[in-house]
Design an enzyme around this catalytic site. Sequence first.
Site, PDB file in Angstrom:
ATOM      1  N   ASP A  12       0.818  -1.223   0.000  1.00 45.58           N
ATOM      2  CA  ASP A  12       0.000   0.000   0.000  1.00 45.58           C
ATOM      3  C   ASP A  12       0.848   1.267   0.000  1.00 45.58           C
ATOM      4  OD1 ASP A  12      -2.360  -1.643   0.264  1.00 45.58           O
ATOM      5  OD2 ASP A  12      -1.876  -1.834   2.390  1.00 45.58           O
ATOM      6  N   GLY A  14       1.780   2.864  -2.706  1.00 46.35           N
ATOM      7  CA  GLY A  14       1.524   3.665  -3.905  1.00 46.35           C
ATOM      8  C   GLY A  14       2.344   3.208  -5.095  1.00 46.35           C
ATOM      9  N   HIS A  40      -3.430  -2.200  -6.884  1.00 42.09           N
ATOM     10  CA  HIS A  40      -2.634  -1.046  -7.289  1.00 42.09           C
ATOM     11  C   HIS A  40      -3.550   0.001  -7.912  1.00 42.09           C
ATOM     12  CE1 HIS A  40       1.219  -3.734  -7.595  1.00 42.09           C
ATOM     13  NE2 HIS A  40       0.702  -3.671  -6.389  1.00 42.09           N
ATOM     14  N   GLY A 289     -11.149  -3.425   1.225  1.00 44.06           N
ATOM     15  CA  GLY A 289     -11.892  -2.335   1.848  1.00 44.06           C
ATOM     16  C   GLY A 289     -11.661  -2.227   3.345  1.00 44.06           C
ATOM     17  N   LYS A 318       2.784  10.140  -0.443  1.00 44.53           N
ATOM     18  CA  LYS A 318       1.829  10.579   0.583  1.00 44.53           C
ATOM     19  C   LYS A 318       2.401  11.531   1.631  1.00 44.53           C
ATOM     20  CE  LYS A 318      -2.022   7.466   0.243  1.00 44.53           C
ATOM     21  NZ  LYS A 318      -3.090   6.804   1.003  1.00 44.53           N
ATOM     22  N   VAL A 391       2.814  14.105  -4.567  1.00 45.20           N
ATOM     23  CA  VAL A 391       2.163  15.149  -3.768  1.00 45.20           C
ATOM     24  C   VAL A 391       0.651  15.131  -3.957  1.00 45.20           C
ATOM     25  CG1 VAL A 391       4.206  16.612  -3.742  1.00 45.20           C
ATOM     26  CG2 VAL A 391       2.552  16.860  -5.599  1.00 45.20           C
TER      27      VAL A 391
END
EC number: 6.3.4.4
Length: 401
Positions: A12, A14, A40, A289, A318, A391
């Site tokens: 997780d 990114g 992803h 979820g 992040k 960003v």
Amino acid sequence: MKSVIFGLQWGDEGKGKVTTYFSKDYDYVVRYSGGSNAGHTVEYTDFKLIHHLLPSFYVKKNVGAIISNGVVLDLEQLVEEIEEFKSKTGTYPKLYISELAHVVLPHHKKLDEKLEQIKGKNAVGTTKRGIGPAYADKVHRIGIRLSDFKNKDKFYEKIKNISKLYKNLYNIEVESIENVLTSYEKLKSHIVPHGEIINLINQNKILFESTQGVLLDIDVGTYPYVTGANCNTTGIQNGVGFPVKTENYIGVFKAYLTRVGNGPFPTEAFGKEGEEIRKRGHEFGATTGRPRRCGWLDLPLLKYAITVSGATELVMTKGDILNGMEKIKVCVAYKIDGNIVDRISSVDDLEKAEPIYETLDGWENHTSKEFNEYLSFIESYVKRKITHISVGPKVEEIIKL
């Protein structure tokens, strides 16, 4: 040119967005491990895609996709994903799938769920997508590969034998697999002999895409709270089935830390602190979820992941989620059995590790002096350069430093 993008935490981070950004400079993106437990998320200006099995490639350029032998495939999921891709982009992906890839079948998901139930409070917290059982069948030499679908008589004979084994070993009935066969027919045009995969990788600029993160790797992760695959960079050669030289090892990490499922998490933030990070980062699993456990960046753990993966450069994602926070905590060492240590020799130590923090000033945005001080603090600790930051959620919001 061969490069790999991988996660340096518990997934997780990114990676999907980062892989998509870098893929513009490559001919193919190759998934070499994992299954549909990956999630992803790739957000463009005008639409969003969530890749579970399809590699994350830039759809606005002619980048191809390869799913290699190290992946375990849920065929129905892949068909759905391809159709979703077509509906969002107006075209089908240029996709090649190794016929040596193993297939996740309904009984794998049943076994996955049964194992979690039996483990009770010691459950790993899997996605129940059947990934571990599919890999186990591969090792037990009873798995089904895509190449098995070509001869229907032999295929049904194998399914018959698997049915007996699952009934006797696990008391699990093997369901009808007609839906799987239907999905295979829809995917057949993408499935190629493995020699063709080798040629494509040898003759083109390749970006390898890992799943999950180094800390979930079956060997060097926080075992037993890991995935069933070699998602570390060391899994590339097994995952593509031949020796391949990779030049660039691009490790991705979040400015803070999250984890899904059970297992040690020394810097986990509880109460209002953890909830604020979760809300700011919308930290809910793309596959399940489930709310992710959230906490502060753990530099000893990040340094461990860099060491075992061979990361040559870093991408931080992040950082924008922490915009506006007055103070940011960073773990710089642990207290373990009364001793202060700034590195871990074994992930087993994490169960008893108490984090020691330094507190840094927060920032308004990525142009703030304090944000750059945060980057420099991390670089100084882990001895690697952060070459890019993201960003925002979109592919276009990645900045080269």
